[in-house]
Design a protein around this motif. Structure first.
Motif, PDB file in Angstrom:
ATOM      1  N   ILE A  25       0.846  -1.190   0.000  1.00 10.97           N
ATOM      2  CA  ILE A  25       0.000   0.000   0.000  1.00 10.97           C
ATOM      3  C   ILE A  25       0.883   1.242   0.000  1.00 10.97           C
ATOM      4  N   ARG A  26       0.251   2.407  -0.070  1.00  8.80           N
ATOM      5  CA  ARG A  26       0.989   3.664  -0.074  1.00  8.80           C
ATOM      6  C   ARG A  26       1.694   3.874   1.268  1.00  8.80           C
ATOM      7  N   PRO A  27       2.931   4.349   1.258  1.00 10.74           N
ATOM      8  CA  PRO A  27       3.634   4.598   2.521  1.00 10.74           C
ATOM      9  C   PRO A  27       2.898   5.568   3.436  1.00 10.74           C
ATOM     10  N   ASP A  28       2.250   6.593   2.870  1.00 10.56           N
ATOM     11  CA  ASP A  28       1.541   7.554   3.712  1.00 10.56           C
ATOM     12  C   ASP A  28       0.330   6.910   4.385  1.00 10.56           C
TER      13      ASP A  28
ATOM     14  N   SER B 177       8.219   2.639   6.457  1.00  7.90           N
ATOM     15  CA  SER B 177       9.485   2.343   5.780  1.00  7.90           C
ATOM     16  C   SER B 177       9.423   1.043   4.978  1.00  7.90           C
ATOM     17  N   GLY B 178       8.706   0.063   5.516  1.00  7.37           N
ATOM     18  CA  GLY B 178       8.564  -1.185   4.770  1.00  7.37           C
ATOM     19  C   GLY B 178       7.901  -0.959   3.434  1.00  7.37           C
ATOM     20  N   GLN B 179       6.855  -0.141   3.435  1.00 11.68           N
ATOM     21  CA  GLN B 179       6.153   0.152   2.178  1.00 11.68           C
ATOM     22  C   GLN B 179       7.020   0.969   1.223  1.00 11.68           C
ATOM     23  N   THR B 180       7.860   1.827   1.755  1.00 12.63           N
ATOM     24  CA  THR B 180       8.752   2.615   0.905  1.00 12.63           C
ATOM     25  C   THR B 180       9.766   1.713   0.218  1.00 12.63           C
TER      26      THR B 180
ATOM     27  N   PHE C  11       1.981 -12.970 -10.316  1.00 13.10           N
ATOM     28  CA  PHE C  11       1.742 -11.613  -9.831  1.00 13.10           C
ATOM     29  C   PHE C  11       1.158 -10.832 -10.994  1.00 13.10           C
ATOM     30  N   ARG C  12      -0.087 -10.414 -10.845  1.00 16.80           N
ATOM     31  CA  ARG C  12      -0.823  -9.853 -11.967  1.00 16.80           C
ATOM     32  C   ARG C  12      -0.339  -8.460 -12.375  1.00 16.80           C
ATOM     33  N   VAL C  13      -0.453  -8.203 -13.668  1.00 19.19           N
ATOM     34  CA  VAL C  13      -0.142  -6.892 -14.226  1.00 19.19           C
ATOM     35  C   VAL C  13      -0.929  -5.804 -13.495  1.00 19.19           C
ATOM     36  N   ASP C  14      -2.210  -6.065 -13.214  1.00 17.57           N
ATOM     37  CA  ASP C  14      -3.046  -5.082 -12.510  1.00 17.57           C
ATOM     38  C   ASP C  14      -2.396  -4.639 -11.201  1.00 17.57           C
ATOM     39  N   LEU C  15      -1.883  -5.598 -10.445  1.00 12.96           N
ATOM     40  CA  LEU C  15      -1.291  -5.268  -9.156  1.00 12.96           C
ATOM     41  C   LEU C  15       0.053  -4.562  -9.305  1.00 12.96           C
ATOM     42  N   HIS C  16       0.831  -4.989 -10.287  1.00 16.06           N
ATOM     43  CA  HIS C  16       2.128  -4.331 -10.467  1.00 16.06           C
ATOM     44  C   HIS C  16       1.932  -2.903 -10.974  1.00 16.06           C
ATOM     45  N   HIS C  17       0.917  -2.695 -11.804  1.00 22.57           N
ATOM     46  CA  HIS C  17       0.586  -1.345 -12.239  1.00 22.57           C
ATOM     47  C   HIS C  17       0.249  -0.477 -11.024  1.00 22.57           C
ATOM     48  N   LYS C  18      -0.568  -1.017 -10.119  1.00 23.78           N
ATOM     49  CA  LYS C  18      -0.915  -0.289  -8.892  1.00 23.78           C
ATOM     50  C   LYS C  18       0.329   0.051  -8.085  1.00 23.78           C
ATOM     51  N   ASP C  19       1.238  -0.911  -7.965  1.00 25.61           N
ATOM     52  CA  ASP C  19       2.453  -0.695  -7.177  1.00 25.61           C
ATOM     53  C   ASP C  19       3.351   0.377  -7.801  1.00 25.61           C
ATOM     54  N   LEU C  20       3.423   0.384  -9.125  1.00 26.56           N
ATOM     55  CA  LEU C  20       4.249   1.398  -9.791  1.00 26.56           C
ATOM     56  C   LEU C  20       3.635   2.786  -9.657  1.00 26.56           C
ATOM     57  N   GLU C  21       2.316   2.850  -9.596  1.00 26.91           N
ATOM     58  CA  GLU C  21       1.666   4.139  -9.338  1.00 26.91           C
ATOM     59  C   GLU C  21       2.001   4.624  -7.925  1.00 26.91           C
ATOM     60  N   ILE C  22       2.071   3.690  -6.980  1.00 26.78           N
ATOM     61  CA  ILE C  22       2.490   4.045  -5.619  1.00 26.78           C
ATOM     62  C   ILE C  22       3.908   4.609  -5.647  1.00 26.78           C
ATOM     63  N   TYR C  23       4.802   3.917  -6.362  1.00 22.77           N
ATOM     64  CA  TYR C  23       6.188   4.383  -6.455  1.00 22.77           C
ATOM     65  C   TYR C  23       6.259   5.768  -7.088  1.00 22.77           C
TER      66      TYR C  23
ATOM     67  N   ALA D 168       4.043   8.148  -7.354  1.00 22.26           N
ATOM     68  CA  ALA D 168       3.484   9.204  -6.502  1.00 22.26           C
ATOM     69  C   ALA D 168       4.449   9.550  -5.365  1.00 22.26           C
ATOM     70  N   ALA D 169       5.035   8.515  -4.750  1.00 21.29           N
ATOM     71  CA  ALA D 169       5.963   8.752  -3.646  1.00 21.29           C
ATOM     72  C   ALA D 169       7.243   9.427  -4.141  1.00 21.29           C
ATOM     73  N   ALA D 170       7.703   9.054  -5.330  1.00 17.97           N
ATOM     74  CA  ALA D 170       8.896   9.688  -5.902  1.00 17.97           C
ATOM     75  C   ALA D 170       8.630  11.154  -6.213  1.00 17.97           C
ATOM     76  N   LYS D 171       7.491  11.419  -6.813  1.00 17.31           N
ATOM     77  CA  LYS D 171       7.127  12.800  -7.146  1.00 17.31           C
ATOM     78  C   LYS D 171       7.008  13.656  -5.897  1.00 17.31           C
ATOM     79  N   ALA D 172       6.434  13.083  -4.834  1.00 15.45           N
ATOM     80  CA  ALA D 172       6.243  13.832  -3.595  1.00 15.45           C
ATOM     81  C   ALA D 172       7.566  14.288  -2.994  1.00 15.45           C
ATOM     82  N   ASN D 173       8.640  13.517  -3.237  1.00 15.63           N
ATOM     83  CA  ASN D 173       9.950  13.872  -2.685  1.00 15.63           C
ATOM     84  C   ASN D 173      10.883  14.473  -3.723  1.00 15.63           C
ATOM     85  N   GLY D 174      10.341  14.804  -4.902  1.00 13.71           N
ATOM     86  CA  GLY D 174      11.154  15.442  -5.934  1.00 13.71           C
ATOM     87  C   GLY D 174      12.214  14.547  -6.535  1.00 13.71           C
TER      88      GLY D 174
END
Length: 292
Positions: A93-96, A162-165, A228-240, A242-248
């Protein structure tokens, strides 16, 4: 020790069965009752409701698809479980959101870990998952016997979230490696190379990886049944992303592999294994081989 496992999907079911094999009293809950039948056959118990599953549990383990699922489940867990119950969220899930759940857990005196996993379905079945843990060290020690039934690499990587990050970084690396393996295989195929020995020699050198070792044979065979489904990996990459963008964070490769996974999903392959990136590379290269 009584363990409640909430979420008995591709990962949660074999993880729960390994807990049974380790001698724990396991009570599972899933909203799709048929998914829980193998747990009952393996010696566990299936609860009729989430509240029933977590009531009286010493440890609650959740293995859920996405952040909203975790938020909804924990809203009930915080009400139904007793103070002192150890909560271990092994979803991705999202780290936040993970940090938010830690805060709410503290308010009801339930120590919590965010402990996402890597290793896929095979690692879950073998009990050889890598578990990246966020939270307090003393909580990890309380939960360690439970985690050791499911994984072989258990590392505290920091405080809440941190685990989610770390898991987000893991998913970037896995997706990027799958894409590069896919491009390499298509490159070799177009040059008439014998692929099986080529993969063997690549795996023995610096290009070797767990991705190549675990996924290579199925990719060569064009078998994309979901581990591991494409749907789930797509979700995980969106998490990444968003978190990358948030920290520049400047992440051009992350943006690219995110778009490639999104395109694979958009063309109807969301239910396939994420190694179906190979089929997309092959199709865009004009090859009929590996069509999904």
């Amino acid at each position: 020790m009584r363990i409640a496992v909430v979420g008995l999907g591709v990962m949660g079911l074999p993880m729960s069965l390994n807990l049974v094999k380790a001698g724990f009293d396991v009570v599972g809950f899933t909203r799709t009752a048929d998914r829980g039948r193998p747990l009952v056959e393996g010696g566990g118990v299936l609860a009729a409701s989430l509240g029933e599953a977590v009531s009286g549990a010493d440890v609650v383990v959740t293995v859920l698809p996405d952040s909203p699922d975790a938020q909804a489940v924990y809203a009930e867990v915080f009400q139904a479980a007793a103070a002192g119950t150890v909560l271990v969220d092994m979803s991705t899930i999202r780290p936040d959101v993970a940090r938010e759940l830690h805060e709410r857990a503290a308010e009801v005196s339930m120590p919590m870990l965010d402990a996402p996993v890597s290793g896929g379905e095979a690692g879950a079945k073998e009990g050889k998952l890598s578990i990246m843990v966020g939270g307090a060290a003393d909580t990890l020690e309380r939960a360690r016997p439970v985690l050791e039934a499911m994984g072989t690499t258990i590392v505290l990587v920091g405080g809440p979230g941190s685990g989610q990050t770390v898991k987000a970084a893991n998913q970037l690396l896995v997706a990027g490696t799958l894409q590069l393996v896919s491009e390499a295989l298509v490159f070799l195929e177009t040059h008439g190379v014998d692929l099986a020995p080529a993969v063997d020699v690549l795996g023995g050198g610096l290009a070797g990886s767990t991705v190549l070792a675990r996924k290579g044979a199925a990719m060569l065979a064009g078998e994309f049944a979901p581990g591991f489904r494409v749907d789930l990996h797509h979700k995980d990459l969106e998490i990444y992303r968003a978190a990358a963008k948030a920290n520049g964070v400047f992440s051009p490769a992350g943006a690219l592999v995110g778009e490639l996974m999104a395109s694979l999903r958009a063309t109807g392959s969301g239910g396939l294994d994420h190694s179906a990136l190979l089929a997309q590379v092959a199709a865009l290269s004009g090859l009929e081989k590996w069509s999904a």
